[in-house]
Design a protein around this motif. Structure first.
Motif, PDB file in Angstrom:
ATOM      1  N   ALA A   1      52.186  17.163  23.484  1.00 14.51           N
ATOM      2  CA  ALA A   1      51.264  16.178  22.925  1.00 14.51           C
ATOM      3  C   ALA A   1      51.986  15.222  21.987  1.00 14.51           C
ATOM      4  O   ALA A   1      51.723  14.012  21.991  1.00 14.51           O
ATOM      5  CB  ALA A   1      50.129  16.887  22.185  1.00 14.51           C
ATOM      6  N   GLY A   2      52.907  15.762  21.193  1.00 12.97           N
ATOM      7  CA  GLY A   2      53.686  14.905  20.302  1.00 12.97           C
ATOM      8  C   GLY A   2      54.499  13.893  21.079  1.00 12.97           C
ATOM      9  O   GLY A   2      54.606  12.722  20.680  1.00 12.97           O
ATOM     10  N   ALA A   3      55.068  14.319  22.198  1.00 16.18           N
ATOM     11  CA  ALA A   3      55.836  13.397  23.042  1.00 16.18           C
ATOM     12  C   ALA A   3      54.943  12.300  23.603  1.00 16.18           C
ATOM     13  O   ALA A   3      55.341  11.121  23.674  1.00 16.18           O
ATOM     14  CB  ALA A   3      56.514  14.171  24.170  1.00 16.18           C
ATOM     15  N   GLU A   4      53.725  12.678  24.015  1.00 13.68           N
ATOM     16  CA  GLU A   4      52.765  11.671  24.490  1.00 13.68           C
ATOM     17  C   GLU A   4      52.402  10.701  23.363  1.00 13.68           C
ATOM     18  O   GLU A   4      52.292   9.491  23.578  1.00 13.68           O
ATOM     19  CB  GLU A   4      51.496  12.355  25.002  1.00 13.68           C
ATOM     20  N   LEU A   5      52.218  11.237  22.169  1.00 15.77           N
ATOM     21  CA  LEU A   5      51.821  10.406  21.027  1.00 15.77           C
ATOM     22  C   LEU A   5      52.848   9.321  20.733  1.00 15.77           C
ATOM     23  O   LEU A   5      52.483   8.183  20.412  1.00 15.77           O
ATOM     24  CB  LEU A   5      51.625  11.292  19.793  1.00 15.77           C
ATOM     25  N   VAL A   6      54.130   9.663  20.856  1.00 16.97           N
ATOM     26  CA  VAL A   6      55.184   8.697  20.509  1.00 16.97           C
ATOM     27  C   VAL A   6      55.704   7.939  21.729  1.00 16.97           C
ATOM     28  O   VAL A   6      56.647   7.158  21.626  1.00 16.97           O
ATOM     29  CB  VAL A   6      56.356   9.395  19.789  1.00 16.97           C
TER      30      VAL A   6
ATOM     31  N   ALA B   1      59.385  16.894  19.164  1.00 20.62           N
ATOM     32  CA  ALA B   1      58.967  15.800  20.050  1.00 20.62           C
ATOM     33  C   ALA B   1      59.466  14.466  19.514  1.00 20.62           C
ATOM     34  O   ALA B   1      59.911  13.599  20.277  1.00 20.62           O
ATOM     35  CB  ALA B   1      57.445  15.790  20.186  1.00 20.62           C
ATOM     36  N   ALA B   2      59.393  14.299  18.189  1.00 20.20           N
ATOM     37  CA  ALA B   2      59.870  13.063  17.574  1.00 20.20           C
ATOM     38  C   ALA B   2      61.390  12.956  17.656  1.00 20.20           C
ATOM     39  O   ALA B   2      61.934  11.851  17.792  1.00 20.20           O
ATOM     40  CB  ALA B   2      59.413  13.000  16.116  1.00 20.20           C
ATOM     41  N   VAL B   3      62.073  14.094  17.603  1.00 19.85           N
ATOM     42  CA  VAL B   3      63.536  14.077  17.659  1.00 19.85           C
ATOM     43  C   VAL B   3      64.020  13.639  19.039  1.00 19.85           C
ATOM     44  O   VAL B   3      64.893  12.766  19.154  1.00 19.85           O
ATOM     45  CB  VAL B   3      64.111  15.461  17.292  1.00 19.85           C
ATOM     46  N   VAL B   4      63.461  14.228  20.107  1.00 14.76           N
ATOM     47  CA  VAL B   4      63.933  13.854  21.452  1.00 14.76           C
ATOM     48  C   VAL B   4      63.571  12.410  21.777  1.00 14.76           C
ATOM     49  O   VAL B   4      64.265  11.756  22.560  1.00 14.76           O
ATOM     50  CB  VAL B   4      63.383  14.804  22.547  1.00 14.76           C
ATOM     51  N   ALA B   5      62.506  11.902  21.149  1.00 11.03           N
ATOM     52  CA  ALA B   5      62.099  10.516  21.388  1.00 11.03           C
ATOM     53  C   ALA B   5      62.824   9.537  20.464  1.00 11.03           C
ATOM     54  O   ALA B   5      62.574   8.324  20.543  1.00 11.03           O
ATOM     55  CB  ALA B   5      60.590  10.380  21.197  1.00 11.03           C
ATOM     56  N   GLU B   6      63.700  10.056  19.596  1.00  9.03           N
ATOM     57  CA  GLU B   6      64.477   9.234  18.667  1.00  9.03           C
ATOM     58  C   GLU B   6      63.560   8.358  17.813  1.00  9.03           C
ATOM     59  O   GLU B   6      63.776   7.153  17.656  1.00  9.03           O
ATOM     60  CB  GLU B   6      65.513   8.390  19.424  1.00  9.03           C
ATOM     61  N   CYS B   7      62.537   8.997  17.253  1.00 12.93           N
ATOM     62  CA  CYS B   7      61.573   8.292  16.405  1.00 12.93           C
ATOM     63  C   CYS B   7      62.153   8.055  15.010  1.00 12.93           C
ATOM     64  O   CYS B   7      63.206   8.595  14.647  1.00 12.93           O
ATOM     65  CB  CYS B   7      60.288   9.103  16.278  1.00 12.93           C
TER      66      CYS B   7
ATOM     67  N   GLU C   1      59.957   8.547   9.356  1.00 12.41           N
ATOM     68  CA  GLU C   1      58.553   8.616   8.962  1.00 12.41           C
ATOM     69  C   GLU C   1      57.718   9.280  10.053  1.00 12.41           C
ATOM     70  O   GLU C   1      56.858  10.132   9.776  1.00 12.41           O
ATOM     71  CB  GLU C   1      58.004   7.212   8.675  1.00 12.41           C
ATOM     72  N   GLN C   2      57.957   8.906  11.299  1.00  8.99           N
ATOM     73  CA  GLN C   2      57.208   9.501  12.403  1.00  8.99           C
ATOM     74  C   GLN C   2      57.544  10.975  12.571  1.00  8.99           C
ATOM     75  O   GLN C   2      56.668  11.798  12.847  1.00  8.99           O
ATOM     76  CB  GLN C   2      57.492   8.721  13.686  1.00  8.99           C
ATOM     77  N   GLU C   3      58.816  11.314  12.385  1.00 10.29           N
ATOM     78  CA  GLU C   3      59.223  12.718  12.481  1.00 10.29           C
ATOM     79  C   GLU C   3      58.544  13.549  11.394  1.00 10.29           C
ATOM     80  O   GLU C   3      58.033  14.645  11.651  1.00 10.29           O
ATOM     81  CB  GLU C   3      60.744  12.827  12.359  1.00 10.29           C
ATOM     82  N   ARG C   4      58.524  13.017  10.166  1.00  7.71           N
ATOM     83  CA  ARG C   4      57.853  13.731   9.067  1.00  7.71           C
ATOM     84  C   ARG C   4      56.364  13.881   9.342  1.00  7.71           C
ATOM     85  O   ARG C   4      55.750  14.902   9.023  1.00  7.71           O
ATOM     86  CB  ARG C   4      58.076  13.001   7.742  1.00  7.71           C
ATOM     87  N   ALA C   5      55.759  12.866   9.948  1.00  7.97           N
ATOM     88  CA  ALA C   5      54.325  12.902  10.230  1.00  7.97           C
ATOM     89  C   ALA C   5      53.998  14.001  11.241  1.00  7.97           C
ATOM     90  O   ALA C   5      53.029  14.758  11.068  1.00  7.97           O
ATOM     91  CB  ALA C   5      53.851  11.550  10.756  1.00  7.97           C
TER      92      ALA C   5
END
Length: 336
Positions: free
Chosen positions: A66-71, A194-200, A203-207
Motif C-alpha cells: 500500500a505504501g508503494a501504491e501511495l508513493v 516502501a518509501a525507500v525503494v521508491a527513493e522518496c 519527509e515522505q519516508e518519515r510519514a
C-alpha cells in the motif's frame, strides 16, 4: 481525551479497500512466500505452512504494498521485501507461541502443540534466515538496516514483555514502550521500506514510518482489549490467555490503578498466578468493565489510529491514502 478523536464512520470500516488495492501485489508476494518456505527437510514447509496458511490478515506485507501504491512506485522490488516482512512476523509468532505455551493460534492448534517446541523454534529461525536472504538479494543497505533493526527491536520488546510478566507495578508508559517494540516496530519498518525503494524524500519516508508505527500501537491496544471482551471463537485463541499468563496489558493496568484496596489485592494475586480460574477471569472482566478500562483502551487506540491517518495527510488524496486511512479505522473497530 477529546471526544472528536477519529469519529467512527457511518458504516463499519473494513480492510476491503486495502485488500483490493494490494490484491495484485499480494499474489506476487504469496508466490515468493510459497517458494521460499520450501526445504529439502519436509518438516520445515509443513510446520511453516501450518501457520502461514492459517488465515492471517497479512496486514504487514500489505502495508509495504500500500505504501508503494501511495508513493506511485512502479517497480517490483517491494514484493520480495513484503515477503521478508511476513517471514519475520511468522517467525516471531512461532517463537511467541513457544514462550507463551499457547494452545491456539488463529482458531486452530498452535504449531508448538502439533510439532513440539524444538521444531517450532528451529523453523522460526529458518524463516528469519529466509527473510534475511530476501533482504540481501534486494541489495539496499538502507532496507537491510531498517528491517534488521526492526527484528532486533522486536526481540527486545519480547524480552521486555517477559520481564514485565507477573509484575503488577508495570506502568502504562512501560507497557506502551513494550508494544511499540514488539508490534509497532515491524508495522513501521514495513511501511517505511516502501518509501525507500521508491527513493522518496526524507519527509515522505518519515510519514510512512509514522503511519506504520502508530497503526501498530493502535492494533496491539485493540488486541489487548479483545482478550477481555471477546469469546475464543471470535478471537481465534483462548479468551483470557493474557490474564492467565500474568501479562500486564493496558486494560489491567487501568483497572488496577482505579481499583479499591480489595480489587487491587485481587489483581496482585491474579497477576502472580494465584487467581487463574474461569471464575477469576469472569471477575477480572467485571472489574475491567466497572472501571471503563476497555473503553479507555480502545479510546487510546483511536488516538494512535488518528495519528497514523494524520501522518499520511502530506500525500495527495488517492485510493491508496483512503484505503490506508480506512485500515487504521478498521484496526480500532475490529472485534477479533
Amino acid at each position: 481525551m477529546s471526544a472528536d478523536i477519529l469519529p467512527m464512520p457511518r458504516k463499519a470500516p473494513t480492510l476491503d479497500p486495502m485488500l483490493s488495492l494490494t490484491a495484485g501485489g499480494m499474489n506476487s508476494v504469496n508466490a515468493v512466500i510459497l517458494d521460499r518456505m520450501q526445504s529439502e527437510i519436509p518438516l520445515i514447509p509443513r510446520l511453516a505452512g501450518h501457520l502461514i496458511s492459517g488465515g492471517g490478515k497479512r496486514l504487514r506485507p500489505m502495508l509495504t504494498l500500500a505504501g508503494a501504491e501511495l508513493v506511485g512506485y512502479k517497480g517490483t522490488r517491494h514484493h520480495k521485501l513484503a515477503a521478508a516482512v511476513e517471514f519475520i512476523h511468522t517467525a516471531t509468532l512461532l517463537h511467541d507461541d513457544v514462550v507463551d505455551g499457547s494452545e491456539l493460534r488463529r482458531g486452530k492448534a498452535a504449531a508448538n502443540i502439533i510439532f513440539g517446541n524444538p521444531a517450532t523454534v528451529l523453523v522460526g529461525d529458518f524463516l528469519f534466515s529466509r527473510a534475511f536472504e530476501l533482504m540481501t538479494e534486494d541489495g539496499s543497505l538502507r532496507v537491510l538496516s531498517i528491517l534488521s533493526r526492526a527484528s532486533a527491536v522486536i526481540a527486545e520488546g519480547e524480552v521486555s514483555q517477559l520481564s514485565a510478566q507477573r509484575q503488577i507495578a508495570t506502568s502504562e508508559e512501560q507497557y506502551l514502550h513494550i508494544i511499540g517494540a514488539k508490534t509497532a516496530a515491524l508495522f513501521a519498518a514495513a511501511s517505511q521500506i516502501a518509501a525507500v525503494v521508491a527513493e522518496c524524500s526524507d519527509e515522505q519516508e518519515r510519514a510512512l514510518e509514522a503511519y506504520g508505527r502508530n497503526l501498530g500501537v493502535a492494533f496491539q491496544l485493540v488486541d489487548d482489549a479483545i482478550d477481555y471482551d471477546s469469546d475464543a471463537a471470535e478471537m481465534g485463541k483462548d479468551q483470557g490467555d493474557d490474564f492467565r499468563e500474568g501479562k500486564m496489558t493496558l486494560p489491567v493496568i487501568l483497572a488496577y490503578a482505579r481499583g479499591n484496596e480489595e480489587e487491587r489485592k485481587f489483581w496482585k494475586d491474579a497477576i502472580i498466578g494465584h487467581r487463574t480460574s474461569d471464575d477469576d477471569l469472569a471477575h477480572a472482566i467485571r472489574l475491567i468493565g466497572k472501571h471503563n478500562a476497555l473503553a479507555d483502551t480502545r479510546e487510546r487506540a483511536r488516538l494512535f489510529a488518528q495519528r497514523a491517518i494524520d501522518a499520511i495527510a502530506i500525500f495527495p488524496d488517492s485510493k491508496a491514502r483512503a484505503a490506508m486511512a480506512e485500515a487504521a479505522q478498521f484496526a480500532v473497530a475490529r472485534g477479533h
